[in-house]
Design a protein around this motif. Structure first.
Motif, PDB file in Angstrom:
ATOM      1  N   ASP A  32      -5.218  -0.222  -1.239  1.00  0.00           N
ATOM      2  CA  ASP A  32      -4.606  -1.356  -0.554  1.00  0.00           C
ATOM      3  C   ASP A  32      -3.910  -0.967   0.744  1.00  0.00           C
ATOM      4  O   ASP A  32      -3.516  -1.836   1.521  1.00  0.00           O
ATOM      5  N   PHE A  33      -3.761   0.320   1.019  1.00  0.00           N
ATOM      6  CA  PHE A  33      -3.241   0.736   2.319  1.00  0.00           C
ATOM      7  C   PHE A  33      -4.222   0.353   3.420  1.00  0.00           C
ATOM      8  O   PHE A  33      -3.838   0.122   4.565  1.00  0.00           O
ATOM      9  N   PHE A  34      -5.528   0.286   3.030  1.00  0.00           N
ATOM     10  CA  PHE A  34      -6.556  -0.151   3.963  1.00  0.00           C
ATOM     11  C   PHE A  34      -7.111  -1.518   3.560  1.00  0.00           C
ATOM     12  O   PHE A  34      -8.301  -1.767   3.684  1.00  0.00           O
ATOM     13  N   TRP A  35      -6.247  -2.382   3.065  1.00  0.00           N
ATOM     14  CA  TRP A  35      -6.665  -3.750   2.754  1.00  0.00           C
ATOM     15  C   TRP A  35      -7.416  -4.310   3.951  1.00  0.00           C
ATOM     16  O   TRP A  35      -6.908  -4.293   5.086  1.00  0.00           O
ATOM     17  N   PRO A  36      -8.677  -4.782   3.766  1.00  0.00           N
ATOM     18  CA  PRO A  36      -9.512  -5.178   4.902  1.00  0.00           C
ATOM     19  C   PRO A  36      -8.872  -6.178   5.857  1.00  0.00           C
ATOM     20  O   PRO A  36      -9.113  -6.127   7.067  1.00  0.00           O
ATOM     21  N   VAL A  37      -8.044  -7.092   5.332  1.00  0.00           N
ATOM     22  CA  VAL A  37      -7.418  -8.071   6.221  1.00  0.00           C
ATOM     23  C   VAL A  37      -6.486  -7.365   7.210  1.00  0.00           C
ATOM     24  O   VAL A  37      -6.320  -7.774   8.350  1.00  0.00           O
ATOM     25  N   LYS A  38      -5.865  -6.247   6.755  1.00  0.00           N
ATOM     26  CA  LYS A  38      -4.951  -5.501   7.611  1.00  0.00           C
ATOM     27  C   LYS A  38      -5.716  -4.607   8.586  1.00  0.00           C
ATOM     28  O   LYS A  38      -5.342  -4.480   9.746  1.00  0.00           O
ATOM     29  N   GLY A  58       0.836  -1.186   0.000  1.00  0.00           N
ATOM     30  CA  GLY A  58       0.000   0.000   0.000  1.00  0.00           C
ATOM     31  C   GLY A  58       0.872   1.237   0.000  1.00  0.00           C
ATOM     32  O   GLY A  58       2.095   1.168   0.125  1.00  0.00           O
ATOM     33  N   HIS A  59       0.233   2.373  -0.157  1.00  0.00           N
ATOM     34  CA  HIS A  59       0.988   3.626  -0.237  1.00  0.00           C
ATOM     35  C   HIS A  59       0.315   4.673   0.622  1.00  0.00           C
ATOM     36  O   HIS A  59      -0.907   4.840   0.604  1.00  0.00           O
ATOM     37  N   PHE A  60       1.135   5.402   1.369  1.00  0.00           N
ATOM     38  CA  PHE A  60       0.647   6.524   2.172  1.00  0.00           C
ATOM     39  C   PHE A  60       1.722   7.599   2.174  1.00  0.00           C
ATOM     40  O   PHE A  60       2.922   7.299   2.218  1.00  0.00           O
ATOM     41  N   ASN A  61       1.278   8.860   2.130  1.00  0.00           N
ATOM     42  CA  ASN A  61       2.209   9.965   2.327  1.00  0.00           C
ATOM     43  C   ASN A  61       1.427  11.178   2.780  1.00  0.00           C
ATOM     44  O   ASN A  61       0.207  11.273   2.560  1.00  0.00           O
ATOM     45  N   TYR A 110       3.013   2.276  10.174  1.00  0.00           N
ATOM     46  CA  TYR A 110       1.920   2.322   9.205  1.00  0.00           C
ATOM     47  C   TYR A 110       0.593   1.904   9.827  1.00  0.00           C
ATOM     48  O   TYR A 110      -0.476   2.370   9.415  1.00  0.00           O
ATOM     49  N   ASP A 111       0.632   1.047  10.836  1.00  0.00           N
ATOM     50  CA  ASP A 111      -0.578   0.748  11.599  1.00  0.00           C
ATOM     51  C   ASP A 111      -1.050   2.007  12.328  1.00  0.00           C
ATOM     52  O   ASP A 111      -2.247   2.308  12.372  1.00  0.00           O
TER      53      ASP A 111
END
Length: 306
Positions: free
Chosen positions: A108-114, A27-30, A162-163
């Protein structure tokens, strides 16, 4: 003009490469300070009307407006704006004093499994919702604190940062869902004209068909309504008011026009033309074309050639 903006487009537009240390993550975050990012390349702060490949949460500080297909939101001070990949919009500053912060993140940064979160099921990211919120002095302090904390955590070496960043994004989302959105300021006529113009632009961008390997992407009224993030019935009502014709009729006219061009000006066989225009099979295209023109595709191609 409606564009599709990828992460690479975003970083290139702002004079930076996609950071390796982020690209390697799942995933990507900035997070960014607006005044330190904009104007690096072409000196402009205007964001093009586009469908972005990422989510964006912005703390806006300054006079500006957010333009959507069916409405314009006027921002006169501090506001919180939420953007989803499904809904294109354009942000237009109205003075030079534009500051604030924003974060971007991919689905995908918030992929439900994560995370246990499905972003598109949250109310704030639903079509028809107005995700722009005026902030009070107290709310500004709280929102700025969250963004500053994100900024600090991005520079930290904490193993689970990232969590933590996901939790901070969720805090912003829940904060926004508790606020009252700003009202849309466009009158019905302006909104209708904008929807019509955006529809025509989308329609014309499908053409010309220049290769047998090209295939028409938007074929139905619902396809266009979804791309504009308006209800299909509303789109049809607007186009009927402006043009006197239904969405389906306007699409059919343009597809038929392109079919005639391809039949007369190329040596592609009928099956290739049928596929390029998005039909499921040759018979469907032949029936469609005959209904629109009273000719079969082959008869139309031979017409005037005797």
């Amino acid at each position: 003009m409606i564009t599709n903006t990828s992460l690479d487009d975003f970083y290139k537009r702002n004079g930076a490469a996609l950071p390796d240390r982020i690209a390697r993550e799942i995933g990507h975050f900035n997070v960014f300070e607006s005044e330190k990012l904009f104007n690096k390349v072409d000196g402009t702060r205007i964001m093009p009307y586009s469908r972005r490949a990422y989510y964006k949460i912005s703390w806006l500080r300054g006079k500006s407006k957010a333009e959507y297909a069916d409405k314009v939101i006027d921002v006169k001070g501090n506001a919180l704006l939420f953007a989803t990949p499904k809904i294109p919009y354009n942000w237009v500053p109205e003075n030079s004093d534009q500051t604030g912060m924003f974060c971007i993140f991919t689905p995908d940064f918030f992929w439900p499994v994560k995370s246990g979160v499905i972003l598109d099921e949250l109310p704030i990211f639903q079509p028809g919702y107005t995700p722009v919120f005026q902030l009070s002095t107290e709310e500004i302090t709280e929102i700025e604190y969250i963004f500053r904390k994100m900024h600090r955590e991005m520079e930290a070496d904490y193993k689970y940062k990232y969590d933590l960043l996901r939790n901070l994004v969720l805090e912003l989302i829940h904060y926004g869902q508790k606020l009252q959105p700003l009202s849309a300021l466009s009158d019905a006529q302006n909104a209708s004209e904008r929807i019509y113009a955006l529809f025509i632009e989308l329609l014309e961008r499908q053409f010309p068909i220049e290769s047998v390997h090209q295939r028409l992407v938007l074929r139905t009224a619902k396809d266009y309504a979804d791309r504009l993030a308006v209800h299909v019935n509303h789109l049809n009502k607007v186009l009927k008011e402006v043009t006197g014709n239904t969405t389906t009729h306007l699409i059919a006219n343009r597809v038929t026009q392109e079919a005639k061009i391809l039949l007369k000006q190329t040596d592609w066989n009928v099956a290739e033309i049928s596929n390029a225009l998005g039909f499921d099979d040759n018979a469907q295209f032949c029936n469609y074309f005959k209904k629109q023109t009273s000719f079969s595709p082959t008869s139309f191609r031979l017409k005037d050639q005797e």
